[in-house]
Motif scaffolding. Structure first.
Motif, PDB file in Angstrom:
ATOM      1  N   GLY A   9       0.793  -1.225   0.000  1.00 23.70           N
ATOM      2  CA  GLY A   9       0.000   0.000   0.000  1.00 23.70           C
ATOM      3  C   GLY A   9       0.823   1.271   0.000  1.00 23.70           C
ATOM      4  N   SER A  10       2.137   1.136  -0.145  1.00 24.77           N
ATOM      5  CA  SER A  10       2.974   2.337  -0.102  1.00 24.77           C
ATOM      6  C   SER A  10       2.972   3.089  -1.434  1.00 24.77           C
ATOM      7  CB  SER A  10       4.406   1.960   0.288  1.00 24.77           C
ATOM      8  OG  SER A  10       4.913   1.026  -0.635  1.00 24.77           O
ATOM      9  N   GLY A  11       2.418   2.474  -2.466  1.00 23.93           N
ATOM     10  CA  GLY A  11       2.314   3.175  -3.749  1.00 23.93           C
ATOM     11  C   GLY A  11       3.272   2.689  -4.823  1.00 23.93           C
ATOM     12  N   GLU A 143       6.058  -6.588  -9.889  1.00 28.05           N
ATOM     13  CA  GLU A 143       6.245  -7.760  -9.049  1.00 28.05           C
ATOM     14  C   GLU A 143       6.626  -9.022  -9.817  1.00 28.05           C
ATOM     15  OE1 GLU A 143       3.256  -8.225  -6.146  1.00 28.05           O
ATOM     16  OE2 GLU A 143       3.386  -6.139  -5.535  1.00 28.05           O
ATOM     17  N   SER A 307      -2.421  11.276  -6.229  1.00 31.30           N
ATOM     18  CA  SER A 307      -3.178  11.271  -5.001  1.00 31.30           C
ATOM     19  C   SER A 307      -4.435  10.466  -5.189  1.00 31.30           C
ATOM     20  CB  SER A 307      -3.514  12.686  -4.592  1.00 31.30           C
ATOM     21  OG  SER A 307      -4.199  13.311  -5.640  1.00 31.30           O
ATOM     22  N   MET A 316      -0.008   9.895   3.281  1.00 30.63           N
ATOM     23  CA  MET A 316       0.369  10.076   1.885  1.00 30.63           C
ATOM     24  C   MET A 316       0.286  11.532   1.515  1.00 30.63           C
ATOM     25  SD  MET A 316      -0.828   7.058  -0.442  1.00 30.63           S
ATOM     26  CE  MET A 316      -0.171   5.423  -0.232  1.00 30.63           C
ATOM     27  N   GLY A 318       1.560  12.677  -1.458  1.00 28.40           N
ATOM     28  CA  GLY A 318       1.523  12.833  -2.898  1.00 28.40           C
ATOM     29  C   GLY A 318       2.822  13.355  -3.472  1.00 28.40           C
ATOM     30  N   VAL A 320       6.314  12.804  -4.711  1.00 32.80           N
ATOM     31  CA  VAL A 320       7.103  11.642  -5.065  1.00 32.80           C
ATOM     32  C   VAL A 320       8.559  12.002  -5.282  1.00 32.80           C
ATOM     33  CG1 VAL A 320       7.426   9.778  -6.716  1.00 32.80           C
ATOM     34  CG2 VAL A 320       5.150  10.363  -5.948  1.00 32.80           C
TER      35      VAL A 320
HETATM   36  N1  LIG Z   1       1.512   9.317  -4.060  1.00 32.77           N
HETATM   37  C1  LIG Z   1       0.322   8.918  -3.685  1.00 32.77           C
HETATM   38  N2  LIG Z   1      -0.537   9.763  -3.120  1.00 32.77           N
HETATM   39  C2  LIG Z   1      -1.759   9.378  -2.752  1.00 32.77           C
HETATM   40  N3  LIG Z   1      -2.233   8.131  -2.891  1.00 32.77           N
HETATM   41  C3  LIG Z   1      -1.430   7.225  -3.431  1.00 32.77           C
HETATM   42  C4  LIG Z   1      -0.117   7.555  -3.855  1.00 32.77           C
HETATM   43  N4  LIG Z   1       0.458   6.435  -4.361  1.00 32.77           N
HETATM   44  C5  LIG Z   1      -0.455   5.456  -4.255  1.00 32.77           C
HETATM   45  N5  LIG Z   1      -1.591   5.908  -3.703  1.00 32.77           N
HETATM   46  C6  LIG Z   1      -2.798   5.112  -3.408  1.00 32.77           C
HETATM   47  O1  LIG Z   1      -2.451   4.146  -2.420  1.00 32.77           O
HETATM   48  C7  LIG Z   1      -3.065   2.904  -2.651  1.00 32.77           C
HETATM   49  C8  LIG Z   1      -2.033   1.792  -2.730  1.00 32.77           C
HETATM   50  O2  LIG Z   1      -1.161   2.014  -3.826  1.00 32.77           O
HETATM   51  P1  LIG Z   1      -0.442   0.827  -4.604  1.00 32.77           P
HETATM   52  O3  LIG Z   1      -1.392  -0.230  -4.982  1.00 32.77           O
HETATM   53  O4  LIG Z   1       0.348   1.462  -5.670  1.00 32.77           O
HETATM   54  O5  LIG Z   1       0.531   0.268  -3.474  1.00 32.77           O
HETATM   55  P2  LIG Z   1       1.545  -0.962  -3.534  1.00 32.77           P
HETATM   56  O6  LIG Z   1       2.724  -0.546  -2.761  1.00 32.77           O
HETATM   57  O7  LIG Z   1       1.784  -1.383  -4.926  1.00 32.77           O
HETATM   58  O8  LIG Z   1       0.740  -2.026  -2.754  1.00 32.77           O
HETATM   59  P3  LIG Z   1       0.870  -3.629  -2.792  1.00 32.77           P
HETATM   60  O9  LIG Z   1       2.260  -3.933  -2.438  1.00 32.77           O
HETATM   61  O10 LIG Z   1      -0.107  -4.061  -1.757  1.00 32.77           O
HETATM   62  O11 LIG Z   1       0.486  -4.031  -4.185  1.00 32.77           O
HETATM   63  C9  LIG Z   1      -3.861   3.087  -3.924  1.00 32.77           C
HETATM   64  O12 LIG Z   1      -5.206   3.348  -3.562  1.00 32.77           O
HETATM   65  C10 LIG Z   1      -3.237   4.295  -4.590  1.00 32.77           C
HETATM   66  O13 LIG Z   1      -4.182   4.979  -5.407  1.00 32.77           O
END
Ligand SMILES: Nc1ncnc2c1ncn2[C@@H]1O[C@H](COP(=O)(O)OP(=O)(O)OP(=O)(O)O)[C@@H](O)[C@H]1O
Length: 600
Positions: A9-11, A143, A307, A316, A318, A320
């Motif tokens: 969920g870190s993005g 991944e 975002s 978060m 936003g 980067v």
């Molecule tokens: N920079 C950002 N600002 C705000 N929201 C964000 C940002 N990046 C990602 N998100 C939101 O956070 C959530 C998780 O993002 P994402 O799926 O990319 O995470 P992940 O690290 O790939 O997670 P996982 O490892 O579980 O697949 C999503 O709802 C996404 O829209």
């Protein structure tokens, strides 16, 4: 080789998609801003597509093609048509060698849930290979190690490492890498709550966090340590607040590693602690690398934010990154890489569809068995009744035949198409071919098979039941049944395309066919249909099919279903089939079009 890491969920995926131009557009839900630059210039969609490849996480491939065929079809569809067949073969060989796919594996069918095939690790390699045939210099992977055991994950990363060492830039999101994998990474991009917590040489990350007061315990996998550091527990609240504060702290101090990120990208030995000077970001490919496109250079840099109003992870912001080069590699815009012309694309796709159809042995055997058993059983039940049963009896027999053909046509599509839908989604997102070429090839390739089944069915049944004894009537009967089955298939395919999910398609298709049957002219006579529902008769394909075979049986107009002749009915049936086919095409173009956020 850049690894994008971070807690769940870190993005990670969001950032990867953003960089690759594959962020699904969701207006009102997510928004992205900023810019992505390639070689310092704003990203140009067309050039970027030729330069970069994106490997999706789920590896949907055709089960019945061999590894080599899968790669070869991708190569033929994507490489310039001017390339000789031998060169395409050479390219496929090169990809197999790069990915460590042995000749034995290359000759094996991919397999699927019901057929034995290659292993999960090999599947992932083939998914990469499908993209690698165009020799992209920038490879994004979501991944690539997920779902593999520790050994295969390491082997996969070894392959990616080799790709990077041969001059490609590899950007991958990685979940939980073991330490041997972490050691292969050049640059780490660590995300925490949508922000950059570290961006620099992977080798310098431990020292960087130590300076900020977070020491990785000795003999501890640094990757695990970083994930722990950047994860936000959902409970208890105090822990979550502490984690959010820690992430803010890390993000504030993340910039110190950025210059080092650039440094590592240009191949400057990373300074301890990641404070090396550096800028630019261009790596030359080692000389001698086989390249279809000649020489040149690019790098990709990003300054973007994303975002989400879906909640996301606490903290978060936003933010980067600001203008730090993310990856560097050497890749010229591909001079002269034109897509094949429509007829060539169509030929390749028709060849593929035909091959797949012949290979579906099990499905073909079941359908042949069904056809023969049904025809035999129905023949025994109605033996000679065509001659004796009178108009009422024979019209019942004819209608049951239509029910049978409509149901078979429908089910042959709704259980099979969902598997293909995932594949074409991936291929379309990569711009592999024109949808029209795919669709027409698919539809045409299926017609002969349907004709074969209907002919076998009619040969057995027509004469046993004793329908009108005339060669012309018999041939017309086959034509009518064939058109009926194809129209049912067309209806089911449009529904399968338009429905949001396979389950929805399965729920919607039978009612659509049943309504067509109800208004087919046998169950409810025209006069008894309420006016406001009367129009349904004219969109019921069964209505025309029934009209056609009734006319064919009773030349003198007895039991006429409508005012049309038998050819008029078959023509109307074919017209309806074309309408259903067109509907499917439009749904594929609109509802199923891959749509990505192009705002950055
Ligand atoms: N920079 C950002 N600002 C705000 N929201 C964000 C940002 N990046 C990602 N998100 C939101 O956070 C959530 C998780 O993002 P994402 O799926 O990319 O995470 P992940 O690290 O790939 O997670 P996982 O490892 O579980 O697949 C999503 O709802 C996404 O829209």
């Amino acid at each position: 080789m850049v690894a994008i890491m971070g807690a769940s969920g870190s993005g990670k995926t969001t950032l990867l998609n953003l960089l690759a131009g594959r962020l699904p557009s969701a207006p009102g839900v997510t928004s992205a801003s900023g810019s992505v630059r390639v070689n310092g210039s704003p990203r140009d969609g067309t050039t970027f597509k030729q330069l970069a490849a994106y490997v999706v996480q789920d590896s949907s491939l055709f089960a019945h093609l061999t590894v080599r065929e899968t790669l070869a079809f991708s190569a033929r569809l994507r490489l310039p048509p001017s390339l000789a067949a031998a060169d395409v073969d050479a390219r496929v060989d090169a990809v197999c060698a790069e990915l460590g796919l042995s000749p034995a594996v290359s000759a094996t069918r991919i397999g699927g849930p019901f057929e034995r095939g290659i292993s999960g690790g090999e599947r992932k390699r083939v998914t990469i290979g499908v993209e690698l045939v165009t020799d992209p210099s920038l490879l994004f992977l979501d991944e690539p190690t997920t779902g593999l055991d520790a050994f295969n994950a390491l082997a996969m990363m070894g392959t990616l490492r080799r790709l990077a060492s041969s001059g490609r830039s590899v950007v991958a999101t990685i979940h939980q890498p073991r330490s041997a994998i972490y050691a292969m990474v050049d640059t780490l991009l660590l995300l925490a709550g949508g922000r950059v917590a570290y961006y620099g040489p992977a080798a310098g990350a431990v020292a960087h966090f130590a300076r900020l007061g977070f020491r990785c315990p000795p003999r501890f996998n640094p990757a695990d340590f970083f994930i722990d550091l950047t994860a936000v527990p959902s409970a208890p609240a105090a822990a979550a607040a502490a984690a959010a504060a820690r992430i803010r702290h890390l993000a504030r101090h993340a910039h110190s590693s950025r210059a080092a990120g650039a440094a590592s990208a240009v191949g400057v030995a990373p300074a301890e602690g990641g404070v090396a000077a550096g800028g630019g970001g261009v790596v030359r490919r080692p000389a001698g690398r086989r390249d279809l496109r000649g020489a040149g250079a690019h790098h990709l840099s990003s300054s973007s934010s994303h975002s989400s109003s879906r909640g996301g992870t606490p903290g978060m912001a936003g933010e980067v990154d600001k203008a730090a080069p993310v990856v560097a590699g050497d890749a010229p815009p591909i001079a002269g890489r034109r897509r094949p012309a429509w007829p060539r694309e169509f030929r390749i796709l028709l060849g593929r569809a035909a091959r797949l159809m012949v290979r579906e042995r099990r499905a073909n055997a079941i359908r042949a068995f069904q056809t023969i058993v049904f025809a035999t059983v129905l023949s025994l039940i109605w033996l000679n009744q065509g001659r004796d049963a009178g108009v009422a009896g024979v019209s019942g027999i004819l209608f049951v035949l239509l029910i049978n053909q409509s149901m078979l046509g429908t089910f042959s599509v709704i259980f099979v198409f969902p598997l293909e839908r995932a594949i074409i989604t991936r291929e379309r997102a990569a711009g592999t071919y024109r949808v029209s070429a795919y669709y027409i090839a698919k539809v045409l390739s299926e017609a002969p098979r349907t004709l074969l089944y209907n002919t076998v069915f009619s040969v057995i049944l027509y004469w046993c039941v004793g329908l009108r004894a005339s060669a012309a009537a018999f041939l017309f009967f086959i034509l009518a049944l064939w058109t009926t089955t194809m129209t049912a298939e067309a209806l089911a395919l449009s529904i399968s395309i338009a429905a949001p999910s396979p389950a929805a398609a399965m729920a919607l298709s039978p009612p659509a066919v049943i309504v067509s049957l109800l208004f087919g002219g046998f169950f409810i006579q025209g006069a008894r249909i309420p006016d406001w529902l009367g129009w349904l008769r004219w969109v019921s394909f069964v209505h025309y099919a029934y009209g056609a075979i009734m006319h064919n049986q009773f030349v003198d107009g007895v039991g006429a279903v409508n005012g049309l002749s038998r050819w008029g009915n078959v023509g109307a049936l074919a017209g309806l089939m074309v309408v259903f086919r067109a509907g499917g095409y439009v749904a594929l173009r609109t509802l199923r079009a891959p749509s990505f956020d192009r705002s950055v």
